[in-house]
Design a protein around this motif. Structure first.
Motif, PDB file in Angstrom:
ATOM      1  N   UNK A 155       0.838  -1.200   0.000  1.00 55.03           N
ATOM      2  CA  UNK A 155       0.000   0.000   0.000  1.00 55.03           C
ATOM      3  C   UNK A 155       0.877   1.256   0.000  1.00 55.03           C
ATOM      4  N   UNK A 156       1.948   1.212   0.790  1.00 51.79           N
ATOM      5  CA  UNK A 156       2.863   2.360   0.837  1.00 51.79           C
ATOM      6  C   UNK A 156       3.572   2.536  -0.505  1.00 51.79           C
ATOM      7  N   UNK A 157       4.009   1.430  -1.109  1.00 55.49           N
ATOM      8  CA  UNK A 157       4.657   1.517  -2.418  1.00 55.49           C
ATOM      9  C   UNK A 157       3.693   2.093  -3.449  1.00 55.49           C
ATOM     10  N   UNK A 158       2.432   1.672  -3.410  1.00 55.20           N
ATOM     11  CA  UNK A 158       1.436   2.195  -4.337  1.00 55.20           C
ATOM     12  C   UNK A 158       1.225   3.691  -4.129  1.00 55.20           C
ATOM     13  N   UNK A 159       1.158   4.104  -2.857  1.00 53.93           N
ATOM     14  CA  UNK A 159       0.981   5.530  -2.555  1.00 53.93           C
ATOM     15  C   UNK A 159       2.164   6.345  -3.073  1.00 53.93           C
TER      16      UNK A 159
ATOM     17  N   UNK B 125      -2.553  21.195  -4.994  1.00 55.24           N
ATOM     18  CA  UNK B 125      -3.909  20.905  -4.497  1.00 55.24           C
ATOM     19  C   UNK B 125      -4.275  19.450  -4.749  1.00 55.24           C
ATOM     20  N   UNK B 126      -3.855  18.938  -5.930  1.00 55.72           N
ATOM     21  CA  UNK B 126      -4.151  17.539  -6.250  1.00 55.72           C
ATOM     22  C   UNK B 126      -3.445  16.589  -5.282  1.00 55.72           C
ATOM     23  N   UNK B 127      -2.169  16.895  -4.972  1.00 58.78           N
ATOM     24  CA  UNK B 127      -1.433  16.061  -4.027  1.00 58.78           C
ATOM     25  C   UNK B 127      -2.059  16.114  -2.639  1.00 58.78           C
ATOM     26  N   UNK B 128      -2.433  17.323  -2.211  1.00 60.73           N
ATOM     27  CA  UNK B 128      -3.062  17.454  -0.887  1.00 60.73           C
ATOM     28  C   UNK B 128      -4.388  16.709  -0.844  1.00 60.73           C
ATOM     29  N   UNK B 129      -5.162  16.822  -1.937  1.00 59.75           N
ATOM     30  CA  UNK B 129      -6.434  16.113  -1.991  1.00 59.75           C
ATOM     31  C   UNK B 129      -6.212  14.601  -1.968  1.00 59.75           C
ATOM     32  N   UNK B 130      -5.178  14.136  -2.702  1.00 59.04           N
ATOM     33  CA  UNK B 130      -4.863  12.705  -2.671  1.00 59.04           C
ATOM     34  C   UNK B 130      -4.441  12.240  -1.291  1.00 59.04           C
ATOM     35  N   UNK B 131      -3.647  13.082  -0.601  1.00 60.29           N
ATOM     36  CA  UNK B 131      -3.216  12.723   0.762  1.00 60.29           C
ATOM     37  C   UNK B 131      -4.415  12.643   1.698  1.00 60.29           C
ATOM     38  N   UNK B 132      -5.336  13.604   1.557  1.00 57.93           N
ATOM     39  CA  UNK B 132      -6.530  13.565   2.411  1.00 57.93           C
ATOM     40  C   UNK B 132      -7.355  12.309   2.146  1.00 57.93           C
ATOM     41  N   UNK B 133      -7.473  11.971   0.863  1.00 56.94           N
ATOM     42  CA  UNK B 133      -8.259  10.769   0.524  1.00 56.94           C
ATOM     43  C   UNK B 133      -7.597   9.512   1.083  1.00 56.94           C
ATOM     44  N   UNK B 134      -6.275   9.452   0.999  1.00 60.36           N
ATOM     45  CA  UNK B 134      -5.576   8.291   1.562  1.00 60.36           C
ATOM     46  C   UNK B 134      -5.760   8.224   3.073  1.00 60.36           C
ATOM     47  N   UNK B 135      -5.675   9.390   3.745  1.00 59.31           N
ATOM     48  CA  UNK B 135      -5.896   9.413   5.193  1.00 59.31           C
ATOM     49  C   UNK B 135      -7.312   8.971   5.545  1.00 59.31           C
TER      50      UNK B 135
ATOM     51  N   UNK C  75      -7.509   5.266   5.111  1.00 58.33           N
ATOM     52  CA  UNK C  75      -6.888   4.565   6.233  1.00 58.33           C
ATOM     53  C   UNK C  75      -7.780   4.613   7.470  1.00 58.33           C
ATOM     54  N   UNK C  76      -8.413   5.788   7.698  1.00 63.12           N
ATOM     55  CA  UNK C  76      -9.309   5.900   8.855  1.00 63.12           C
ATOM     56  C   UNK C  76     -10.498   4.954   8.721  1.00 63.12           C
ATOM     57  N   UNK C  77     -11.084   4.921   7.518  1.00 60.88           N
ATOM     58  CA  UNK C  77     -12.218   4.019   7.287  1.00 60.88           C
ATOM     59  C   UNK C  77     -11.786   2.565   7.445  1.00 60.88           C
ATOM     60  N   UNK C  78     -10.563   2.255   6.951  1.00 59.66           N
ATOM     61  CA  UNK C  78     -10.071   0.883   7.080  1.00 59.66           C
ATOM     62  C   UNK C  78      -9.898   0.495   8.542  1.00 59.66           C
ATOM     63  N   UNK C  79      -9.379   1.436   9.357  1.00 54.75           N
ATOM     64  CA  UNK C  79      -9.215   1.150  10.792  1.00 54.75           C
ATOM     65  C   UNK C  79     -10.575   0.963  11.462  1.00 54.75           C
ATOM     66  N   UNK C  80     -11.537   1.840  11.115  1.00 54.99           N
ATOM     67  CA  UNK C  80     -12.876   1.693  11.699  1.00 54.99           C
ATOM     68  C   UNK C  80     -13.504   0.365  11.291  1.00 54.99           C
ATOM     69  N   UNK C  81     -13.321   0.023  10.016  1.00 53.96           N
ATOM     70  CA  UNK C  81     -13.864  -1.255   9.540  1.00 53.96           C
ATOM     71  C   UNK C  81     -13.204  -2.429  10.251  1.00 53.96           C
ATOM     72  N   UNK C  82     -11.888  -2.309  10.473  1.00 54.36           N
ATOM     73  CA  UNK C  82     -11.181  -3.387  11.174  1.00 54.36           C
ATOM     74  C   UNK C  82     -11.691  -3.530  12.601  1.00 54.36           C
TER      75      UNK C  82
END
Length: 226
Positions: A89-93, A133-143, A146-153
């Motif tokens: 996941x980190x390599x993909x990011x 802005x695109x990079x910041x938006x991508x970082x927010x989406x990744x965060x 990750x938050x949704x993944x943790x909640x789902x876990x």
């Protein structure tokens, strides 16, 4: 009967195949290709990362049915799978970030030559701002992902705990029924023994009565004859 680890092993094998496919894409098309082909490879990587995540969730569910004596080894295998998943996941990011930067630099290469008074043209500044802005938006989406993944876990862990409790209740109920069946079998055996003894006593009582009647008849016969 299937082995209690068969499904776990199957999910783990599927996970390893997906991880191998992800590794090939990240080290091949997503790294060597350019433009739309590289973007398409990264999109396929994202889909396969989701599939790998699902395989890990299935492995966590299946481990609950594995005997306690075997479970530690399989928990170690799940931890290793999670570590592989997070690494890719980190390599993909990182690859996404590199692609965004490459697109930004490529768009700058086609712009007009900046002057000394204006080292960056207005078009370049617009693209730089848009890229940032695109990079910041991508970082927010990744965060957020990750938050949704943790909640789902966490929700999955709660569901697993609930299922484990229900399984223990079912196991206890089954043990209680088995003990009840054993008690009923013992009671049935005792009743059969009592019935046999009752019939034996009846036979003995009948024999005693027959002997007494015979003795009475013999006594009467002697008295009447004499």
């Amino acid at each position: 009967m299937d082995s209690p680890t068969a499904l776990f092993d199957s999910y783990e094998q599927d996970f390893q195949q997906i991880i191998a496919s992800i590794r090939d894409k990240l080290e091949g098309d997503a790294k060597d290709e350019r433009g739309e082909q590289r973007k398409a490879a990264l999109r396929r990587v994202e889909l396969e990362l989701d599939e790998a995540d699902e395989m890990v969730s299935q492995m966590e569910i299946e481990i609950q049915g594995i005997p306690q004596s075997l479970r530690p080894a399989y928990q170690t295998r799940i931890k290793a799978a999670k570590a592989d998943l997070q690494r890719y996941k980190k390599v993909s990011k990182d690859t996404h970030t590199q692609l965004a930067r490459a697109d930004l630099l490529g768009s700058r290469a086609g712009a007009h030559t900046p002057t000394l008074d204006e080292p960056y043209g207005s078009s370049d500044r617009t693209r730089l701002l848009a890229g940032t802005a695109l990079l910041e938006d991508g970082s927010r989406r990744l965060q957020d992902s990750q938050r949704i993944a943790l909640e789902t876990e966490e929700q999955g862990a709660d569901i697993l705990r609930s299922l484990r409790g229900q399984r223990e209740q079912i196991q206890n109920s089954r043990d209680t029924l088995q003990r009840a069946d054993t008690s009923i079998d013992r009671a049935s055996g005792t009743l059969k023994k009592m019935i046999r003894r009752m019939y034996q006593q009846r036979v003995v009582t009948g024999a005693i009565i027959a002997v007494l009647v015979l003795l009475i008849l013999v006594i009467l016969w002697f008295k009447l004859i004499r």
